[in-house]
Structure formats: C-alpha cells, structure tokens
Design a protein around this motif. Structure first.
Motif, PDB file in Angstrom:
ATOM      1  N   THR A 146       0.814  -1.222   0.000  1.00 48.42           N
ATOM      2  CA  THR A 146       0.000   0.000   0.000  1.00 48.42           C
ATOM      3  C   THR A 146       0.847   1.271   0.000  1.00 48.42           C
ATOM      4  OG1 THR A 146      -0.115   0.124   2.434  1.00 48.42           O
ATOM      5  CG2 THR A 146      -1.784  -1.217   1.320  1.00 48.42           C
ATOM      6  N   GLY A 147       2.145   1.124   0.254  1.00 49.21           N
ATOM      7  CA  GLY A 147       3.019   2.291   0.333  1.00 49.21           C
ATOM      8  C   GLY A 147       3.935   2.432  -0.860  1.00 49.21           C
ATOM      9  N   ILE A 148       4.944   3.248  -0.694  1.00 43.21           N
ATOM     10  CA  ILE A 148       5.958   3.473  -1.732  1.00 43.21           C
ATOM     11  C   ILE A 148       7.154   2.581  -1.428  1.00 43.21           C
ATOM     12  CG2 ILE A 148       7.399   5.170  -2.893  1.00 43.21           C
ATOM     13  CD1 ILE A 148       4.402   5.648  -3.163  1.00 43.21           C
ATOM     14  N   PRO A 149       7.468   1.626  -2.300  1.00 40.41           N
ATOM     15  CA  PRO A 149       8.588   0.711  -2.022  1.00 40.41           C
ATOM     16  C   PRO A 149       9.927   1.445  -2.031  1.00 40.41           C
ATOM     17  CG  PRO A 149       7.757   0.380  -4.254  1.00 40.41           C
ATOM     18  CD  PRO A 149       6.808   1.333  -3.583  1.00 40.41           C
ATOM     19  N   LEU A 150      10.744   1.159  -1.038  1.00 41.62           N
ATOM     20  CA  LEU A 150      12.071   1.760  -0.935  1.00 41.62           C
ATOM     21  C   LEU A 150      13.171   0.707  -0.999  1.00 41.62           C
ATOM     22  CD1 LEU A 150      11.488   4.442   1.862  1.00 41.62           C
ATOM     23  CD2 LEU A 150      11.456   4.753  -0.612  1.00 41.62           C
ATOM     24  N   ASN A 151      13.012  -0.373  -0.222  1.00 44.62           N
ATOM     25  CA  ASN A 151      14.025  -1.428  -0.163  1.00 44.62           C
ATOM     26  C   ASN A 151      15.410  -0.832   0.089  1.00 44.62           C
ATOM     27  OD1 ASN A 151      12.105  -3.495  -0.768  1.00 44.62           O
ATOM     28  ND2 ASN A 151      12.207  -2.909  -2.916  1.00 44.62           N
ATOM     29  N   SER A 152      15.469   0.032   1.070  1.00 44.13           N
ATOM     30  CA  SER A 152      16.697   0.779   1.350  1.00 44.13           C
ATOM     31  C   SER A 152      17.341   0.311   2.649  1.00 44.13           C
ATOM     32  CB  SER A 152      16.389   2.273   1.457  1.00 44.13           C
ATOM     33  OG  SER A 152      15.746   2.740   0.293  1.00 44.13           O
ATOM     34  N   SER A 153      18.627   0.548   2.753  1.00 39.54           N
ATOM     35  CA  SER A 153      19.332   0.263   3.994  1.00 39.54           C
ATOM     36  C   SER A 153      18.781   1.159   5.099  1.00 39.54           C
ATOM     37  CB  SER A 153      20.834   0.507   3.826  1.00 39.54           C
ATOM     38  OG  SER A 153      21.370  -0.352   2.835  1.00 39.54           O
ATOM     39  N   LEU A 154      18.636   0.582   6.269  1.00 40.92           N
ATOM     40  CA  LEU A 154      18.055   1.312   7.385  1.00 40.92           C
ATOM     41  C   LEU A 154      19.087   2.240   8.017  1.00 40.92           C
ATOM     42  CD1 LEU A 154      15.761   1.825   9.376  1.00 40.92           C
ATOM     43  CD2 LEU A 154      16.504  -0.204  10.631  1.00 40.92           C
ATOM     44  N   SER A 155      18.724   3.502   8.165  1.00 39.13           N
ATOM     45  CA  SER A 155      19.577   4.469   8.843  1.00 39.13           C
ATOM     46  C   SER A 155      18.692   5.491   9.534  1.00 39.13           C
ATOM     47  CB  SER A 155      20.523   5.176   7.862  1.00 39.13           C
ATOM     48  OG  SER A 155      19.797   5.995   6.976  1.00 39.13           O
ATOM     49  N   ASN A 179      15.666  -5.790   8.655  1.00 39.03           N
ATOM     50  CA  ASN A 179      16.667  -4.751   8.910  1.00 39.03           C
ATOM     51  C   ASN A 179      16.832  -3.763   7.765  1.00 39.03           C
ATOM     52  OD1 ASN A 179      17.212  -5.939  11.418  1.00 39.03           O
ATOM     53  ND2 ASN A 179      18.750  -7.293  10.527  1.00 39.03           N
ATOM     54  N   SER A 180      15.809  -3.612   6.950  1.00 34.06           N
ATOM     55  CA  SER A 180      15.846  -2.611   5.892  1.00 34.06           C
ATOM     56  C   SER A 180      14.483  -1.938   5.799  1.00 34.06           C
ATOM     57  CB  SER A 180      16.220  -3.238   4.546  1.00 34.06           C
ATOM     58  OG  SER A 180      15.204  -4.141   4.125  1.00 34.06           O
ATOM     59  N   VAL A 181      14.474  -0.748   5.228  1.00 38.86           N
ATOM     60  CA  VAL A 181      13.218  -0.019   5.059  1.00 38.86           C
ATOM     61  C   VAL A 181      12.534  -0.546   3.807  1.00 38.86           C
ATOM     62  CG1 VAL A 181      12.169   2.247   4.765  1.00 38.86           C
ATOM     63  CG2 VAL A 181      14.208   2.003   6.187  1.00 38.86           C
ATOM     64  N   ALA A 182      11.469  -1.316   3.995  1.00 38.57           N
ATOM     65  CA  ALA A 182      10.780  -1.925   2.857  1.00 38.57           C
ATOM     66  C   ALA A 182       9.943  -0.907   2.105  1.00 38.57           C
ATOM     67  CB  ALA A 182       9.905  -3.083   3.328  1.00 38.57           C
ATOM     68  N   ALA A 183       9.208  -0.071   2.837  1.00 36.54           N
ATOM     69  CA  ALA A 183       8.335   0.903   2.183  1.00 36.54           C
ATOM     70  C   ALA A 183       7.978   2.015   3.157  1.00 36.54           C
ATOM     71  CB  ALA A 183       7.066   0.222   1.678  1.00 36.54           C
ATOM     72  N   ALA A 184       7.555   3.140   2.591  1.00 35.63           N
ATOM     73  CA  ALA A 184       7.100   4.281   3.384  1.00 35.63           C
ATOM     74  C   ALA A 184       5.723   4.699   2.891  1.00 35.63           C
ATOM     75  CB  ALA A 184       8.090   5.434   3.276  1.00 35.63           C
TER      76      ALA A 184
END
Length: 275
Positions: A146-155, A179-184
């Motif tokens: 439902t969100g915006i996929p990021l698949n980014s390293s968590l910081s 341990n990662s940002v899946a979506a916002a």
C-alpha cells in the motif's frame, strides 16, 4: 548381479526422490514463513484432523462436509495463497528459490536498532510525528504494497528525512523488514477498539490496529506532545523514556538476547501499560 544392480539403483533413486521432495517442501515452508499463509495452513491441518476424527467415530454428516471441503479445497488454496504462490514463482524465476537463506547477524540487527532509537529520539525532541512498524514472524507484505517501495538500507537519517513534515512520504507508516526499510507512506488498519483514549490520534489507532492483526512491534512518536509509544499484541504502551524503549527493543529484536523459547515472542519488562 544384474538383479542386484537394479535393486541398488532403485534404492538410490528412492533416496534421491525422498531427499528432493523434502528439500522442495523445506523451501516452500521458507517461502510462506512469516506470512499469513502459516495461519491458513494451521486451519487446513485442523480440517484434516476433524476429517480423521469424524471418520473414526462414524460421524457421517461431518465426514461428508469435510470431504466437500477437501474436494474443493484445492481451488480455494490457489485463491487464498495467491500472493504467496506469486512470490514463490517470482523467486523461482530469479533463481532464488533454491538459494540458501541466512538470518541477519547480530551486527546488522544492532545497527538497525540503534538507527530506530536515534531517529525516534531526534523526532521526539522536535515533535515530528512518526509511525515505524517492525515486521516479525507474521508477514506484512499486504501493507507494504500500500506504500511506496524503498528497499533501502536502514539508517536514522533516512527515517528522519521520511517523516519531516510536508514531504511526500511523511504521511503514513514506515515498515521495516529484515533490517531494511521496505516501504514508506504505508496504510495500516485502524483499531476499532472502544477503549482507546479520545486524545490519541490516527497514528496511535493505526499502530494498535496493526498490532491486533500481526505480531509486529510499532513505535509511535506523537506530533502534538513528542511522547514515544509502542504497540504489540493489541496493547499500547505510552510515554516511554528513551532508555525504556531501547531496553524493550533490545530484549526483543536482538537474536543473541532472545531466550531459547523466544518463538512465543513474550516480553518481560517494567514499562507502562496505558491504553
């Protein structure tokens, strides 16, 4: 000798067959692990158990009903497990289905934990509203979509930047997966509990709502007061100090701090239990 060779070859073929079937089943379990399909599988096992028991005691009507459920269950399984089947086929196409899957090590988990705590502290002091949900055993793929996929390293910097007011991604929840940002900007289900305090807003209701349908841990920062809250298993723990939050997240999220029976994911702490 030819007969003996044939027998040996047949035995080896049977062993290979069993090993391959076991491996495929093992990989399928890994695919559905952490998703809602696990609960559905438990329901299927209950149906099969009822079928055996009804047959044993001669309960003809119940046995007939279970036969109908099992007969048409294959089509129902395809429909119900459609997201999991799609994911399995995608992994097969990418060549990941037969790859080894390793659990994140403690260093990665510690870094993720520190990033969440640091970002929460920063936003709480400046009264920046935030909603951070951490996936555990129950999968949150439906909400990630439902969100915006990021698949980014968590910081901490990324989390803070996401929730800065008047930015495209600040409205909604951040879901952390492995341990990662899946979506916002994800939408979480709102709790309909009549016992929620009137002073709590949409963020807290969403945090409670997701805790009622999954085993996720969700951190909330109030935009009005800057207070830190946490939800788990339908419970809201309000006005947490930073050291309390750190102690709770550390005891639950770090692998080396979990007891052997941690599969039940029980928390033992002295936090506040305000609802």
């Amino acid at each position: 000798m030819p007969f003996t060779d044939f027998t040996v070859w047949k035995s080896l073929a049977s062993i290979v067959d069993i090993v391959l079937v076991w491996y495929v089943i093992y990989k399928l379990i890994n695919v559905i692990k952490g998703t809602k399909a696990v609960q559905l599988l438990k329901g299927i096992l209950v149906i099969l158990l009822v079928r055996v028991v009804s047959d044993f005691f001669g309960l003809q009507t119940l046995s007939w009903m279970m036969d109908q459920v099992i007969t048409y269950g294959f089509l129902a399984i395809i429909i119900i497990f459609q997201p999991e089947l799609r994911r399995a086929l995608e992994q097969l196409g990418r060549g990941r289905f037969f790859s080894r899957s390793n659990n994140p090590d403690d260093d990665d988990q510690e870094k993720a934990l520190e990033a969440i705590i640091k970002a929460t502290d920063y936003m709480a002091k400046r009264r920046i509203g935030a909603l951070i949900s951490i996936e555990r055993e129950t999968g949150m793929s439906d909400y990630i979509e439902t969100g915006i996929p990021l698949n980014s390293s968590l910081s901490s910097e990324l989390l803070i930047n996401i929730f800065i007011p008047n930015t495209p991604l600040h409205d909604g929840a951040v879901i952390i997966q492995k341990n990662s940002v899946a979506a916002a900007a994800c939408y979480l289900p709102l709790s309909e509990s009549p016992f929620i305090s009137k002073e709590l807003g949409t963020r807290h209701r969403a945090a409670l709502g997701i805790s009622e349908v999954t085993d996720s841990v969700t951190v909330v920062v109030s935009e009005e007061t800057g207070n830190i809250s946490l939800t788990k298993n339908g419970e809201l723990h309000r006005d947490l100090k930073l050291d309390e939050l750190k102690e709770l997240l550390t005891s639950e999220l770090l692998v080396h701090n979990k007891p052997k029976q941690a599969s039940s994911a029980r928390w033992n702490w002295r936090g506040k239990n305000n609802g």
